[in-house]
Write a protein that holds these residues in place. Structure first.
Motif, PDB file in Angstrom:
ATOM      1  N   LEU A 280       0.830  -1.202   0.000  1.00 17.21           N
ATOM      2  CA  LEU A 280       0.000   0.000   0.000  1.00 17.21           C
ATOM      3  C   LEU A 280       0.868   1.256   0.000  1.00 17.21           C
ATOM      4  CD1 LEU A 280      -2.771  -1.011   2.563  1.00 17.21           C
ATOM      5  CD2 LEU A 280      -3.121  -0.517   0.137  1.00 17.21           C
ATOM      6  N   MET A 281       1.984   1.207   0.735  1.00 16.24           N
ATOM      7  CA  MET A 281       2.894   2.352   0.778  1.00 16.24           C
ATOM      8  C   MET A 281       3.591   2.574  -0.560  1.00 16.24           C
ATOM      9  SD  MET A 281       4.713   1.697   4.468  1.00 16.24           S
ATOM     10  CE  MET A 281       3.784   1.073   5.864  1.00 16.24           C
ATOM     11  N   THR A 282       3.757   1.505  -1.329  1.00 12.03           N
ATOM     12  CA  THR A 282       4.468   1.627  -2.607  1.00 12.03           C
ATOM     13  C   THR A 282       3.532   1.855  -3.789  1.00 12.03           C
ATOM     14  OG1 THR A 282       4.420  -0.762  -3.064  1.00 12.03           O
ATOM     15  CG2 THR A 282       6.244   0.061  -1.714  1.00 12.03           C
ATOM     16  N   ILE A 283       2.239   2.016  -3.523  1.00  9.49           N
ATOM     17  CA  ILE A 283       1.286   2.202  -4.617  1.00  9.49           C
ATOM     18  C   ILE A 283       1.682   3.335  -5.561  1.00  9.49           C
ATOM     19  CG2 ILE A 283      -1.034   3.103  -5.102  1.00  9.49           C
ATOM     20  CD1 ILE A 283      -2.130   1.251  -3.055  1.00  9.49           C
ATOM     21  N   PRO A 284       2.030   4.533  -5.074  1.00 14.47           N
ATOM     22  CA  PRO A 284       2.364   5.614  -6.005  1.00 14.47           C
ATOM     23  C   PRO A 284       3.502   5.243  -6.956  1.00 14.47           C
ATOM     24  CG  PRO A 284       2.017   6.497  -3.808  1.00 14.47           C
ATOM     25  CD  PRO A 284       2.034   5.010  -3.670  1.00 14.47           C
ATOM     26  N   VAL A 285       4.565   4.648  -6.419  1.00  6.21           N
ATOM     27  CA  VAL A 285       5.720   4.299  -7.250  1.00  6.21           C
ATOM     28  C   VAL A 285       5.393   3.158  -8.201  1.00  6.21           C
ATOM     29  CG1 VAL A 285       8.070   3.393  -7.214  1.00  6.21           C
ATOM     30  CG2 VAL A 285       7.391   5.132  -5.554  1.00  6.21           C
ATOM     31  N   MET A 325       2.534  10.837   2.067  1.00  8.59           N
ATOM     32  CA  MET A 325       1.172  10.925   2.607  1.00  8.59           C
ATOM     33  C   MET A 325       0.605   9.546   2.913  1.00  8.59           C
ATOM     34  SD  MET A 325      -0.652  14.061   0.520  1.00  8.59           S
ATOM     35  CE  MET A 325      -0.337  13.388  -1.108  1.00  8.59           C
ATOM     36  N   VAL A 326       0.784   8.614   1.984  1.00 18.44           N
ATOM     37  CA  VAL A 326       0.220   7.272   2.172  1.00 18.44           C
ATOM     38  C   VAL A 326       0.907   6.548   3.323  1.00 18.44           C
ATOM     39  CG1 VAL A 326      -0.048   5.005   1.110  1.00 18.44           C
ATOM     40  CG2 VAL A 326      -0.528   7.046  -0.226  1.00 18.44           C
ATOM     41  N   ALA A 327       2.246   6.584   3.348  1.00 17.95           N
ATOM     42  CA  ALA A 327       2.995   5.848   4.376  1.00 17.95           C
ATOM     43  C   ALA A 327       2.697   6.380   5.772  1.00 17.95           C
ATOM     44  CB  ALA A 327       4.492   5.924   4.083  1.00 17.95           C
ATOM     45  N   LEU A 328       2.668   7.695   5.928  1.00 24.39           N
ATOM     46  CA  LEU A 328       2.385   8.270   7.247  1.00 24.39           C
ATOM     47  C   LEU A 328       0.939   7.995   7.662  1.00 24.39           C
ATOM     48  CD1 LEU A 328       4.272  11.697   7.130  1.00 24.39           C
ATOM     49  CD2 LEU A 328       4.986   9.545   8.188  1.00 24.39           C
ATOM     50  N   GLN A 359      10.241   2.990   3.101  1.00 28.73           N
ATOM     51  CA  GLN A 359       9.519   3.198   1.842  1.00 28.73           C
ATOM     52  C   GLN A 359       9.539   4.663   1.408  1.00 28.73           C
ATOM     53  OE1 GLN A 359       8.687   0.874  -0.120  1.00 28.73           O
ATOM     54  NE2 GLN A 359       9.106  -0.780   1.319  1.00 28.73           N
ATOM     55  N   ILE A 360       9.521   5.571   2.353  1.00 20.97           N
ATOM     56  CA  ILE A 360       9.649   6.996   2.007  1.00 20.97           C
ATOM     57  C   ILE A 360      11.027   7.264   1.417  1.00 20.97           C
ATOM     58  CG2 ILE A 360       9.804   9.314   2.997  1.00 20.97           C
ATOM     59  CD1 ILE A 360       7.573   8.453   4.958  1.00 20.97           C
ATOM     60  N   PHE A 361      12.062   6.699   2.019  1.00 23.89           N
ATOM     61  CA  PHE A 361      13.419   6.854   1.476  1.00 23.89           C
ATOM     62  C   PHE A 361      13.500   6.296   0.062  1.00 23.89           C
ATOM     63  CE2 PHE A 361      17.790   5.448   0.786  1.00 23.89           C
ATOM     64  CZ  PHE A 361      18.506   6.590   1.148  1.00 23.89           C
ATOM     65  N   ASN A 362      12.852   5.165  -0.160  1.00 26.53           N
ATOM     66  CA  ASN A 362      12.828   4.539  -1.482  1.00 26.53           C
ATOM     67  C   ASN A 362      12.217   5.478  -2.522  1.00 26.53           C
ATOM     68  OD1 ASN A 362      12.798   2.145  -3.377  1.00 26.53           O
ATOM     69  ND2 ASN A 362      10.606   2.493  -3.215  1.00 26.53           N
ATOM     70  N   ALA A 363      11.096   6.103  -2.189  1.00 23.38           N
ATOM     71  CA  ALA A 363      10.440   7.015  -3.130  1.00 23.38           C
ATOM     72  C   ALA A 363      11.276   8.261  -3.393  1.00 23.38           C
ATOM     73  CB  ALA A 363       9.069   7.411  -2.586  1.00 23.38           C
TER      74      ALA A 363
END
Length: 444
Positions: A280-285, A325-328, A359-363
Motif C-alpha cells: 500500500l505504501m508503494t502504490i504511487p511508485v 502521505m500514504v505511508a504516514l 519506503q519513504i526513502f525509497n520514493a
C-alpha cells in the motif's frame, strides 16, 4: 529564472496529462482495489487460522513465490522492455518468437520446481516439520504464480496497463475474499492446507484470463513492417533480469522465512500484516512504473534523453509526495488496521513506522531501478540490489533470533536504504543525471 520556472511548469502540466499519467491513474485505481481485496482476504484468513496457522501458510506461500520467480528466469521483467522495443521497431515475428520461448521455458522450469518441493515434503525433514502440510498444496501453485507474472509482463510491454493488472490483482484476490467470507458465514473451520488449496484455485482462474488476454493481443498484431533478424535473446542480459527478479522476491519474502526458521511460526504470522501493508505504501511508485518502465525503454531507444529526464522529474516529485502521505497515514492508523486481523496482531503496530521510513526513502531516491533496467544497465542494478539483500539478511540474522518481529522490521528498512543508496550512485554515473528528489528539485 521565472521564464525557466514557467517552462518547467508547462512541461510538468503537459506530462501530468499525458499517457503515462493517465495510465498511472488507471493503475492506481486497479492496484488500490486489488490491495484492498487482498487485505480483506488475508484478514479473514488470519482470523480463521490464528497467528500460528497464518504463519505456516505464509511461510509456504513465501517458498512458492520464490520458486515461481526462479521459474520465470527473468522473462517477466525482460518482457516489459523487449515487447516495447520490438513493437516499436515493427519486429513482430521476433516478438512472437520471444513470447513463445518465454512461455515454454517458464512452464518447464516451474513444473520442475513443483516436483522438487513435493520431493522435499516427502523427505520429512525436522527443519520444516511445522510447514510440511502447507508446503504440499503451495507446490502446485508455483507454475500458476509464474504464469500470472509472465502474462503480466508481456501485456505490460504492449502498454496495456489495466489488462496487465486485473487478472492477478483483482480477479484472484476477489475470488479468495469471497471464498473466505463464505467459509466464515457458514461456520467452517480453516486449516493452512485448505487455505492454500483455495489460493491455488484462484491463481488458476487468473492464469486462464491472463492467457486469453495475451493470445488476443497477438492475434490482433499486424505483420512486420520492417526487415528483421530473429535470433536468440542475449543470455547474459537475460541472466541479469532473472537475478533482479529473484533478488526482489527474496527481499520481499526473507523476513517471513527467517522468522519462521529462527523465531516461531506465530511471529511469522504476526509480521504478515506488515508485509501486506507495505505494498500500500508503494502504490504511487509501482502504479506509475507500470507505464513509466516501457516508456523509458522507448525514449532511451530513440535517444530522447532530455525527454527522459523531464518524465523522470515529474515521476519523482509526484510519487515522493504521494508516498509520504500514504505511508504516514498507514502508520498513524496502524493499530486500527491491524485489529482487522485479530487481537494477536495489534502488537505489531509500531513496526509500521520503521517500514514506512524505508519506503519513504525509497520514493525520494526516484525510479532508479526502473531507469537502469530499462536502459540496458540491468547488471549494475542487480549488483546494487544484491548488496541491499545482503545488508537485510545480515541485519536479520543479527536481530531476528533475539527480538523477533522488531528485528525483521529493522532488517527490511536497512536493506532498502543500502540498495537505494547504491542504485542512486550508479544511476547518476550511467545516466548522466540525478533522478532523486534532490536532482528533481534543483534540475540536475
Amino acid at each position: 529564472m521565472t521564464g525557466q520556472g514557467n517552462s518547467l511548469l508547462r512541461r510538468g502540466v503537459k506530462l501530468a496529462s499525458g499517457p503515462i499519467a493517465r495510465a498511472s491513474m488507471t493503475s492506481v485505481i486497479i492496484r488500490v482495489a486489488g490491495l484492498a481485496l487482498t487485505f480483506i482476504a488475508m484478514a479473514l484468513a488470519a482470523r480463521m487460522l490464528g497467528a500460528n496457522g497464518y504463519g505456516q501458510a505464509s511461510f509456504a506461500l513465501s517458498v512458492a513465490q520464490i520458486c515461481a520467480t526462479l521459474a520465470l528466469l527473468g522473462y517477466n521483467s525482460m518482457a516489459i522492455r523487449e515487447v516495447a522495443r520490438r513493437l516499436k521497431a515493427g519486429q513482430i515475428e521476433s516478438l512472437r518468437q520471444f513470447a513463445r520461448k518465454a512461455i515454454v521455458a517458464v512452464l518447464v522450469s516451474s513444473a520442475f520446481l513443483s516436483v522438487a518441493i513435493v520431493a522435499l515434503v516427502a523427505i520429512n525433514s525436522d527443519a520444516i516439520a511445522d510447514y510440511q502440510a502447507a508446503l504440499l498444496p503451495a507446490a502446485f501453485s508455483i507454475p500458476l504464480l509464474a504464469a500470472i507474472q509472465l502474462f503480466r509482463g508481456i501485456t505490460q510491454g504492449f502498454g496495456q496497463t489495466s489488462n496487465a493488472q486485473w487478472p492477478g490483482d483483482i480477479v484472484r484476490p476477489a475470488i479468495l475474499a469471497i471464498a473466505m467470507l463464505v467459509l466464515i458465514l457458514t461456520g467452517q473451520t480453516l486449516l493452512p492446507p485448505t487455505f492454500l488449496t483455495i489460493y491455488t484455485m484462484t491463481a488458476l482462474v487468473a492464469v486462464g484470463i491472463g492467457g486469453f488476454i495475451v493470445s488476443r493481443i497477438f492475434r490482433n498484431l499486424a505483420p512486420s513492417r520492417s526487415p528483421e533478424s530473429v535470433g536468440c535473446q542475449r543470455g547474459r542480459e537475460n541472466l541479469s533480469f532473472f537475478g533482479l527478479a529473484l533478488v526482489t522476491v527474496l527481499f520481499a519474502e526473507f523476513a517471513t522465512l527467517m522468522l519462521g526458521l529462527f523465531a516461531t511460526a506465530k511471529e511469522a504470522g504476526i509480521f504478515q500484516p506488515i508485509v501486506r501493508l507495505t505494498p500500500l505504501m508503494t502504490i504511487p511508485v509501482q502504479a506509475a512504473a507500470m507505464r513509466f518502465s516501457p516508456r523509458v525503454a522507448e525514449l532511451w531507444e530513440g535517444g530522447e534523453q532530455d525527454r527522459l529526464r523531464a518524465v523522470t522529474r515529474v515521476f519523482t516529485i509526484t510519487t515522493s509526495l504521494l508516498t509520504i502521505m500514504v505511508a504516514l497515514g498507514i502508520a498513524i492508523l496502524g493499530p486500527w488496521i491491524l485489529a482487522a486481523f485479530g487481537p494477536e496482531f495489534i502488537s505489531a503496530a509500531p513496526l509500521i513506522w520503521i517500514v514506512a521510513a524505508g519506503q519513504i526513502f525509497n520514493a525520494l531516491c526516484g525510479p532508479i531501478g526502473h531507469l537502469l533496467t530499462m536502459t540496458g544497465h540491468a547488471r549494475a542494478a542487480l549488483h546494487c540490489q544484491l548488496l541491499g539483500l545482503c545488508a537485510a539478511v545480515t541485519t536479520g540474522l543479527w536481530l531476528i533470533p533475539s527480538i523477533g518481529t522488531l528485528g525483521a522490521a529493522f532488517a527490511v528498512t536497512a536493506g532498502i536504504v543500502v540498495w537505494n543508496s547504491a542504485l542512486l550512485l550508479v544511476a547518476r554515473k550511467k545516466l548522466g543525471f540525478n533522478p532523486s528528489i534532490i536532482g528533481a528539485l534543483i534540475n540536475r
